[in-house]
Structures are given as structure tokens and as C-alpha cells.
Scaffold this motif. Structure first.
Motif, PDB file in Angstrom:
ATOM      1  N   HIS A 135       0.751  -1.246   0.027  1.00 27.29           N
ATOM      2  CA  HIS A 135      -0.070  -0.006  -0.079  1.00 27.29           C
ATOM      3  C   HIS A 135       0.847   1.134  -0.034  1.00 27.29           C
ATOM      4  N   HIS A 136       0.641   2.216  -1.052  1.00 31.70           N
ATOM      5  CA  HIS A 136       1.516   3.380  -1.056  1.00 31.70           C
ATOM      6  C   HIS A 136       0.703   4.282  -1.711  1.00 31.70           C
ATOM      7  N   TRP A 159      -1.724   4.786  17.666  1.00 34.44           N
ATOM      8  CA  TRP A 159      -0.491   3.949  17.266  1.00 34.44           C
ATOM      9  C   TRP A 159       0.386   3.948  18.128  1.00 34.44           C
ATOM     10  N   GLU A 176       2.916   1.671  14.398  1.00 39.28           N
ATOM     11  CA  GLU A 176       2.674   0.296  14.284  1.00 39.28           C
ATOM     12  C   GLU A 176       1.485  -0.201  15.353  1.00 39.28           C
ATOM     13  N   ARG A 487      -0.372  -4.385  11.901  1.00 37.51           N
ATOM     14  CA  ARG A 487      -0.191  -3.414  10.579  1.00 37.51           C
ATOM     15  C   ARG A 487       0.700  -2.378  11.047  1.00 37.51           C
ATOM     16  N   ARG A 488       1.522  -1.907  10.048  1.00 38.35           N
ATOM     17  CA  ARG A 488       2.583  -0.818  10.026  1.00 38.35           C
ATOM     18  C   ARG A 488       2.384   0.172   9.040  1.00 38.35           C
ATOM     19  N   ILE A 489       2.619   1.401   9.483  1.00 36.30           N
ATOM     20  CA  ILE A 489       2.363   2.408   8.421  1.00 36.30           C
ATOM     21  C   ILE A 489       3.643   3.490   8.583  1.00 36.30           C
ATOM     22  N   LEU A 504       3.469   8.093   1.915  1.00 30.67           N
ATOM     23  CA  LEU A 504       2.940   7.069   2.813  1.00 30.67           C
ATOM     24  C   LEU A 504       2.940   5.518   2.302  1.00 30.67           C
ATOM     25  N   GLY A 506       2.266   1.265   3.536  1.00 29.63           N
ATOM     26  CA  GLY A 506       1.675   0.540   4.619  1.00 29.63           C
ATOM     27  C   GLY A 506       1.794  -0.854   4.267  1.00 29.63           C
ATOM     28  N   TRP A 515      -7.358  -4.166   5.773  1.00 32.49           N
ATOM     29  CA  TRP A 515      -6.347  -3.249   6.055  1.00 32.49           C
ATOM     30  C   TRP A 515      -6.163  -2.258   4.940  1.00 32.49           C
ATOM     31  N   PHE A 519      -6.110   1.767   5.509  1.00 29.60           N
ATOM     32  CA  PHE A 519      -5.069   2.540   4.948  1.00 29.60           C
ATOM     33  C   PHE A 519      -5.462   3.649   4.103  1.00 29.60           C
ATOM     34  N   CYS A 523      -5.006   7.948   4.647  1.00 33.50           N
ATOM     35  CA  CYS A 523      -4.722   8.664   3.684  1.00 33.50           C
ATOM     36  C   CYS A 523      -5.435  10.181   3.378  1.00 33.50           C
TER      37      CYS A 523
END
Length: 538
Positions: A135-136, A159, A176, A487-489, A504, A506, A515, A519, A523
């Protein structure tokens, strides 16, 4: 010219025996505590429990085990030597059980340490190329970079975040979420270990006792010794002493039947004493039903069945009489046609000579029908409820073997006594309540009716509350591990003219649906012009 050194390569010293044994033990431990081994042992435990469901077990019904072995003279003894009739107390089942617990604990402790280390550490720095993540998204805002950093931290306030500053003035925020997923996983597995330990503790220190109690408000049962039970199954570490004391008596019993004779519900009104009430006149009432046990501390009293106990009065020639009520064993579970036997010893003084007294004992053996149906003189039962009771009995006179010291069944007479002529049949009669028959010597046998009896099971499990606790935490941990997403971003910010460029990326630690939408929502909070469905930007 090339010169080749042909000197022998020096051999490394051989490890000592102790080091080799240590290495072997370490490798064995690693194999035992691997998740693959734990899964194999769990499967083996399930397979090992199958014989316990298919074959009769000695702790539940020793008679069935003896019948099974007698019917299979070759296979039966082999299965007995393999402890197939004591599966859950066998050495091989215990070995699998113990190895499974050791394997699970060995698997879980490193995972627990790893999770605690991950919780204490900061989220990992942003990757160099965020565009390669699943994810971007890129965009820009008109606000200065410091204000944008504050806005990102506000959006990601729930988070775990850490902000890093680069040499070129760019900022990166690592965030995270979803640590509770691994917590739920660990809770599930540790609860499984706790459940296994609790069940094993109950098997070791618990006991089960079964007893028949006549439903006439009589003496009933006092939980003081294994001797008060018809069958008593102690745990491996229980000797039957130190039982938690309580007393109960069965006031009445009632059964609800469908028209086809099938039982719908059993209900029994009982009275019990426990604690400080024992030895007093204070009795507490309780309505005992199937699957609604009486709970007294770690004790549970279940109503598991019922039957009938005919009452007979034998009047001897001198006018003295004895009355006895004894349970008969149901032969037909549908109509409750039951069979049993009673033995009567003459009262003191009727026959002063012991040998003469022994020769004049009375024994009864026959059938009881709660709702009688006759085919000529043959008795059967038409319905399980006691609507029209009757008995068909053989009356014997002679030595019943009461004072021989030889154990006898309460449901059958000793056939050896009959075959030897020491117990002689006097009559065969059918009787309804109140009817009687008189023997040649003037002895009268009267059928007085019948009482119902309740079949009670007393179970003691000191770990039963822990079994419930661990079962609940297992379900909670499993639910958390299935619902929560790890999940992480990462957010990278660079000055862009008067504003700020935002990139960004993810990544979901587990492949979970949903997810992508989360995300996209992040955004849209950070970049007002972000589309409703953020696609991967390569």
C-alpha cells in the motif's frame, strides 16, 4: 613454479563425551520444543483418546471389561496388557500428555520473550523505497513540515509511533498497531497449557462415586468414606480419605414420560447438609434435575438415573416379621421391567439353634413391572411409569449364604446354593401391592408396593473452576488473534516549497482483508485530495 604443500591437514580435536552429550541433548530439546513437534503430539493425543471411546474402560464399568475380555480370549488379554481398558491412566497416554505440555511450554516461552522484546522496542525505521510496499500513496499539503508532523501524530495517536529526523531535514514517522494479536495468540496457547494442567490435576486429586438412594426421605448418603458408595473411582493421588463432608437424603422422585415411554425429564427433591449444618436438624432443600447438579464447594451431585425398589414383608411362623426395600436392576430401559433378589434372615429368637435359623432363611428372586402386563402367567411391563405395579417372584427357603462372608450380587441369588440343594424353591407367584402368599410352614410373603430410587453421582474436581477460567481465556485469546490485525505504516515528509510533500506506505504483518480500507482512511485524513480508493503507486 608452483609448489604444492602436501602436508596433512591437522585434525581438529574430538569433542569430549560430555560436550557431545550436551550437544545431543540440546538438539533433542530443540526438536521437542518446535511447533511441528507440538502439533504432532497434539494429533497423537487425539488419536490415543480414540480407544477410550471405543473400548469399555475399567474405571467406568469393570463388568463390561471382563465381559469383553471373556468374549475375546486371544485379543482381550493383549489389549489388557497394552492398557487399552485404562486408556486415560495408561503410561503411554500419560507420556504423550506430559510431552505435549513440555513441548508447548518450550515453544511458548521463546515467543513470549520475543513479544516482550518487540513491545519494548521502537517501531522499525521506514524502508528506503516506500513505493515497493503493498500500500503506497504520495501527495502534498500547504502546511509547513512541523505542523504536518503534528497533524500526522494526531491522526496516529492510537498507534505506537516514533519520529526520526534525517540529515536533509526530512522527517519519517514509523507507526505500528495490533500487538494484541500476538497477545491473544499467546493467551490462547498458555490457556491451553493451563487447561491441560487443570484437567490433569482434577484426574489426580479428584474422585467420582455413584450410589443408589431410595426416594423415601430415609437416611440417604453422607460423604464421609468411600464405603458409602456402590462404586468409587478415586484419582491417582487420592486414597479416599479426607473427603469433604456433606449429607443428603432423597425426599421424592418424579419422571416425565412421553406417550411412547421415552423419558423427558427426571426431577428429585432432596435435602442436604454441609458445613456447620452437619449434625444438626437444619436441612436445605434443593430441586435436583438432569444437568442441574447440586454444587457444594468442589463437590457436584448429579442425578444420572432412576429405578424401582420393591418392598416385601416376610412374616415367620412365630408372628415376627421383617420388611425390606431393595432396588431392582432395570432390564429394559424402555419399559423398566426390572429384576432383583432379596434375602431375609429370621428375627432373633424365632429359631434359637443357628443351624436351624440358617435352614429357614427366606430368599426372593424375580421381576418387577411398574405397569404390569400379563401373557397368561408371564409378567412383562407396558410402560415405565408406576401405574399398575406387580411382581413375579420365586420364593426360596434355606441357607442364603448371608453369613458365609462370600460377596454376593444384590440382584441375583447364589446359583451354587441352589444347585447344592441348600436353597430350595418353595413357590412361584405373581403379586400386586397388598397381596401375599403363604408357604407350607406358615411363613407369609407379602408385596407391599415399591419406591423409586435415584441414581446419584458425586464428583469432586478441585480444578473445575480453573478449567472454566482457562476455557474462557482460550476463547478470548483465539477471538483476539483472529480479529485483530497487525499492521505498520510509515509516513515520510519533505519540505516542498512552502508546503510539505507526504509519502505513505503501509504493510500488514498478516494477510488480512480490511487493511486496505484502513490505509485509505488514513490517507484521506492526512491528504484531503486523496481518492476514496488508494491504489498501489509504482
Amino acid at each position: 613454479m608452483t609448489v604444492t604443500d602436501r602436508s596433512p591437514t591437522p585434525l581438529l580435536p574430538r569433542p569430549s563425551l560430555g560436550r557431545r552429550a550436551l550437544a545431543h541433548a540440546r538438539n533433542l530439546w530443540r526438536q521437542l520444543t518446535s511447533m511441528r513437534t507440538a502439533l504432532v503430539l497434539l494429533f497423537l493425543l487425539a488419536v490415543a483418546a480414540v480407544p477410550g471411546a471405543l473400548l469399555p474402560q475399567r474405571n467406568l464399568n469393570a463388568g463390561k471389561v471382563d465381559e469383553y475380555i471373556a468374549a475375546r480370549p486371544v485379543l482381550g488379554p493383549i489389549l489388557d496388557r497394552l492398557e487399552m481398558f485404562d486408556v486415560f491412566a495408561s503410561f503411554w497416554f500419560t507420556a504423550i500428555y506430559a510431552l505435549l505440555m513440555i513441548s508447548l511450554i518450550g515453544c511458548l516461552l521463546p515467543r513470549l520473550r520475543e513479544h516482550l522484546r518487540a513491545v519494548r522496542s521502537d517501531p522499525v525505521p521506514a524502508p528506503r523505497n516506500l513505493a515497493r510496499l503493498p500500500h503506497h500513496h504520495r501527495g502534498s499539503v500547504d502546511a509547513p513540515i512541523d505542523d504536518t508532523v503534528d497533524q500526522v501524530q494526531t491522526v496516529l495517536r492510537r498507534w505506537r509511533t516514533v519520529t526520526r529526523t534525517g540529515d536533509d531535514g526530512q522527517r519519517s514517522i514509523s507507526a505500528e498497531k495490533g500487538y494484541l494479536r500476538e497477545v491473544g495468540n499467546l493467551v490462547f496457547h498458555f490457556s491451553l497449557v493451563g487447561l491441560l494442567v487443570a484437567v490433569a490435576t482434577g484426574r489426580l486429586f479428584g474422585y467420582e462415586g455413584s450410589v443408589i438412594v431410595i426416594a423415601d426421605g430415609g437416611p440417604g448418603l453422607c460423604n464421609t468414606s468411600p464405603a458409602v458408595y456402590d462404586s468409587f473411582r478415586p484419582g491417582s493421588a487420592t486414597d479416599g480419605t479426607g473427603l469433604d463432608p456433606f449429607c443428603l437424603k432423597v425426599e421424592d422422585f418424579s419422571a416425565d414420560y412421553l406417550d411412547n415411554g421415552q423419558a423427558e425429564m427426571f426431577t428429585s427433591n432432596i435435602s442436604y447438609q454441609s458445613g456447620a449444618d452437619i449434625g444438626t436438624d437444619r436441612w436445605q432443600p434443593y430441586r435436583l434435575r438432569v444437568n442441574e447438579p447440586l454444587r457444594l464447594g468442589n463437590e457436584r451431585v448429579y442425578l444420572t438415573g432412576h429405578g424401582y425398589a420393591p418392598r416385601f414383608t416376610v412374616t415367620f411362623p412365630d408372628g415376627q416379621s421383617r420388611t425390606e426395600t431393595l432396588q431392582f436392576a432395570p432390564e429394559d430401559a424402555t419399559t423398566f421391567l426390572s429384576s432383583g433378589a432379596l434375602r431375609f434372615d429370621p428375627p432373633g429368637g424365632t429359631y434359637p439353634d443357628p443351624d436351624e435359623r440358617r435352614r429357614n432363611q427366606i430368599a426372593l428372586e424375580g421381576l418387577f413391572a411398574p405397569t404390569a402386563a400379563f401373557d397368561g402367567t408371564l409378567l412383562t411391563s407396558a410402560f415405565p411409569d408406576m401405574l399398575d405395579p406387580a411382581v413375579a417372584i420365586d420364593i426360596y427357603k434355606g441357607d442364603t449364604g448371608l453369613d458365609t462372608g462370600i460377596p454376593q450380587s444384590i440382584f441375583k441369588l447364589n446359583s451354587e446354593m441352589i444347585n447344592q440343594g441348600r436353597l430350595v424353591k418353595q413357590a412361584r407367584v405373581n403379586l400386586r401391592p397388598g397381596e401375599s402368599t403363604t408357604l407350607a410352614d406358615g411363613t407369609t410373603v407379602r408385596f407391599d408396593g415399591a419406591e423409586e430410587f435415584a441414581y446419584l453421582q458425586v464428583s469432586h474436581d478441585p480444578a473445575q473452576n480453573w478449567v472454566l477460567v482457562f476455557a474462557i481465556t482460550m476463547m478470548g485469546g483465539l477471538l483476539a488473534s483472529l480479529v485483530i490485525k497487525r499492521r505498520r505504516i510509515w509516513v515520510r515528509l519533505r519540505p516542498h516549497g512552502a508546503g510539505t510533500a507526504i509519502e505513505l506506505g503501509g504493510l500488514a504483518r498478516t494477510d488480512q482483508a480490511g487493511w486496505g480500507s484502513e490505509f485509505t482512511t488514513l490517507c484521506q485524513h492526512l491528504l484531503p485530495d486523496a481518492p476514496s480508493a488508494v491504489k498501489e503507486d509504482r
